[in-house]
Design a protein around this motif. Sequence first.
Motif, mmCIF file in Angstrom:
data_model
loop_
_atom_site.group_PDB
_atom_site.id
_atom_site.type_symbol
_atom_site.label_atom_id
_atom_site.label_comp_id
_atom_site.label_asym_id
_atom_site.label_seq_id
_atom_site.Cartn_x
_atom_site.Cartn_y
_atom_site.Cartn_z
ATOM 1 N N VAL B 438 0.878 -1.172 0.000
ATOM 2 C CA VAL B 438 0.000 0.000 0.000
ATOM 3 C C VAL B 438 0.913 1.219 0.000
ATOM 4 O O VAL B 438 1.582 1.492 0.992
ATOM 5 N N GLY B 439 0.924 1.877 -1.156
ATOM 6 C CA GLY B 439 1.867 2.996 -1.282
ATOM 7 C C GLY B 439 3.272 2.456 -1.213
ATOM 8 O O GLY B 439 3.639 1.565 -1.980
ATOM 9 N N ASP B 440 4.039 2.943 -0.241
ATOM 10 C CA ASP B 440 5.399 2.439 -0.110
ATOM 11 C C ASP B 440 5.549 1.608 1.156
ATOM 12 O O ASP B 440 6.645 1.444 1.683
ATOM 13 N N VAL B 441 4.413 1.118 1.691
ATOM 14 C CA VAL B 441 4.455 0.326 2.922
ATOM 15 C C VAL B 441 3.971 -1.093 2.614
ATOM 16 O O VAL B 441 2.971 -1.275 1.924
ATOM 17 N N VAL B 442 4.668 -2.066 3.197
ATOM 18 C CA VAL B 442 4.242 -3.451 3.034
ATOM 19 C C VAL B 442 3.394 -3.808 4.250
ATOM 20 O O VAL B 442 3.889 -3.761 5.382
ATOM 21 N N GLU B 443 2.131 -4.090 4.016
ATOM 22 C CA GLU B 443 1.263 -4.493 5.107
ATOM 23 C C GLU B 443 1.261 -6.010 5.209
ATOM 24 O O GLU B 443 0.997 -6.698 4.214
ATOM 25 N N SER B 457 11.385 -7.228 8.650
ATOM 26 C CA SER B 457 11.529 -5.863 9.172
ATOM 27 C C SER B 457 12.843 -5.238 8.730
ATOM 28 O O SER B 457 12.918 -4.035 8.470
ATOM 29 N N ILE B 458 13.893 -6.057 8.607
ATOM 30 C CA ILE B 458 15.209 -5.550 8.176
ATOM 31 C C ILE B 458 15.235 -5.313 6.662
ATOM 32 O O ILE B 458 15.715 -4.291 6.184
ATOM 33 N N LEU B 459 14.662 -6.263 5.929
ATOM 34 C CA LEU B 459 14.775 -6.200 4.460
ATOM 35 C C LEU B 459 13.859 -5.148 3.839
ATOM 36 O O LEU B 459 14.226 -4.500 2.853
ATOM 37 N N ALA B 460 12.665 -4.980 4.373
ATOM 38 C CA ALA B 460 11.656 -4.141 3.723
ATOM 39 C C ALA B 460 12.180 -2.742 3.366
ATOM 40 O O ALA B 460 12.004 -2.298 2.225
ATOM 41 N N PRO B 461 12.847 -2.030 4.288
ATOM 42 C CA PRO B 461 13.292 -0.672 3.915
ATOM 43 C C PRO B 461 14.391 -0.675 2.844
ATOM 44 O O PRO B 461 14.683 0.364 2.256
ATOM 45 N N THR B 462 15.028 -1.837 2.628
ATOM 46 C CA THR B 462 16.101 -1.877 1.618
ATOM 47 C C THR B 462 15.560 -2.147 0.205
ATOM 48 O O THR B 462 16.291 -2.043 -0.758
#
Lengths: 165, 606
Positions: B438-443, B457-462
């Motif tokens: 959703v947008g730039d967030v993974v729900e 949690s570590i990988l998502a922002p990368t």
Amino acid sequence: MIRAKVCMLGAYAVGKTSLVQRYVQGIFRDVYQTTVGVHIHKHETTVEEREVTLMLWDIHGEDDLQEVRRSYIVGSAGYLLVADGTRPATLEVALQLHERAISVVGDVPFALLLNKADLTERWDLDDDRLDALRAAGVLVRRTSAKDGSGVVAAFEDLAAGVSQR
Amino acid sequence: MARRGMSKRGERDDDDDDVDVELEPPVARTSPGQQNGGSSQADELARLKRLLFGKEAQRLAYLEKALSTGRLTPADVSAVLPEAVRHTVAKDDRLGKALAPTLESAIQSSVTRNPKRLADALFPVLGPAIRKSIAAAMSGMVDNFNAALENSLSIRSLKWRWEARRTGRTFAEVVLAHTLVYRVEQVLLIHREQGVLLCHVVAPSVQIRDPDLVSAMLTAISDFVADSFGDEDGDEPVAEVKFGSRTLHVAAGPYAVLAAVVAGKALPTLAESLATTVEQVHMEAALELSEFRGDADVFRAVKPLLEECLDEQRKERKRSPLVWLVWLAILGTAGWFGWQAWQERQRVEAVWQGGLSALRQAPGVVVLDVDRDGDRVRIAGLRDPEARAPAEILAAAGLDPSTLDLEFETYSSLDHDFVEARMRRLLDVPGAPFLRLVGDVVEAQGHATHAWIERASILAPTIPGVTRLDRTALVDTDRRELESAWTRLAALRFHFTEGTDVIEPHPVDDAEIALTLSWLDTQTALAGSFARIVIQGRAVPTEQDTVGDLGRRRASAAARRLEELLPEATGYDIVADVDPGDPEAWGGRADRMVHMKVKLLGVGRR
């Protein structure tokens, strides 16, 4: 390339045609055929690395009935006088033609060929007369159209003479 | 003549003296006796002369100097050169001929030094010249082709072949004889007196005999004819000789004759043309002709003049219908092939444009540069690893991959589909919860192991296009299990016989307690945390044990018991203590038991 007209002058049956055939074709035919008018032959040689084409005008022999035309001699770069060693009168005819040639073409290279050197035992020429000619600056050479002696040298020397005009 | 020349020279000297008298100052002419008295007069006279004739005197002095030195200065030449050139050109073309060798040398030198300069200068004229030359060559080829068609297909050609066979001539000779009005086959330039060939040109495909002998014999014949039938002073050569179907035309000059061998009937203009040429030859090579000593090479320069005489004229013939039919067939075939080729070309172009368009529209592909070189095509651009392969897209559009050079650099597209695909490739592994971008967030929704949650949690922002993982709707299954384990453990009670720290038998057997401990140990490891089991022992205070020592001993006994049951546990430790509760409230068996609490000491404690 040098191209030069060279006349064969002499009395009838002295061997003018035979000398030309010996020089040009390297052959001798032991059958006499008189030349009517003029036969023209071409022979290419080299003088001091320069190509020289001799246009050999084999003119009919001079006799009481036909005289060598002046127009045949005109423009010659050189000439060969031919006499038959066995017929002293042909030497005189050759010298008369020499005079006529000088009057037409002036001072050009020439030589007096005493032909039929293969028959010297039958020669009947006045040596004193020949010496006098040599003393007068006439180049006298002995040739034999039959065995080829002196033939090539006579033509080649004349070619060298006309190419250095 | 020599004496007359001297006389002229003498006259000119006198004239020079006259000029000297006028130009010299009068003082030079006065006698010594008159010198003093006449000095002032002479000065005045000289002054007057300077005033009146100053410029003229200077001009005369200049001319006198020029005449005496016999030299012209560059300034003199430059003053008269343009007029002199105009004058000479108007008169005849000698200047051009004289300058030709110099110009040729200059051009050669220019080309050697800097070919580009001359090439640039000639460029505007080269194109038209080449086109004209090609047009002429094509025209000649068509003519020859027409002739070949006619000559090979017609009945007439068969007749000619029979004629050639019958007469022993070549077919080409027979064809020429029938198709040519006339043709100048060869031209010979012959020295008039010597009969020596100076220059010789031959038309294409003409068989010749030795031109040297031809020249000499022509001269001999001409001499013979002139001697026999000419005037007394007649040295005019033969003008025309006929032999078979050929004629020898001769034009004579003072030093040379031009002989042209003509097949067929020559045009009346030929004689004039030959005469003009022989005149030009005499003009161009006057010195070489008059002083000819046998060197014929010097006459190469006049060869172009002779070549101009190699003229020919063919019979005009009505074209056979067969020829037109053949031409029609050839043109029709060529047209059909041309149409096919054009259509094929259009088809190939359409396929190519379609392929390129598909590539440009493909998501995750950016076309930066297209370079077509003949059949080969080079396409450069960017491509997201999640995008379809460019070669596959182009092949699907009908292009041959072997003709393509594809150079695509990798990039990350921020297109939603590509971000989601990238996210799924990294996070949507077995055991992952329900994921949604959703947008730039993974729900993340549902259950996931603690390990997955930590990794995600570590990988998502990368991940390009993703800023974080939203785990609010996420259940950590490992944590839940852990809580379940400690709940069960907290429910466990050990009872002691009255006044001792001896554990009474209890309904839960040791094997089950050991299993629960093992579970706790495992789940603390999975949840990445560390647990502490706090055992609190109870004992009713007595006179001997006012500080609750029994309660502590009971707790220690229970702790030992637990340690014995799972000595290898690493996920927790055990602390024994006194229950600080109010003994009044316990009552019954509750006052001689221990109970347990489990505390989670947090992630990273291990």
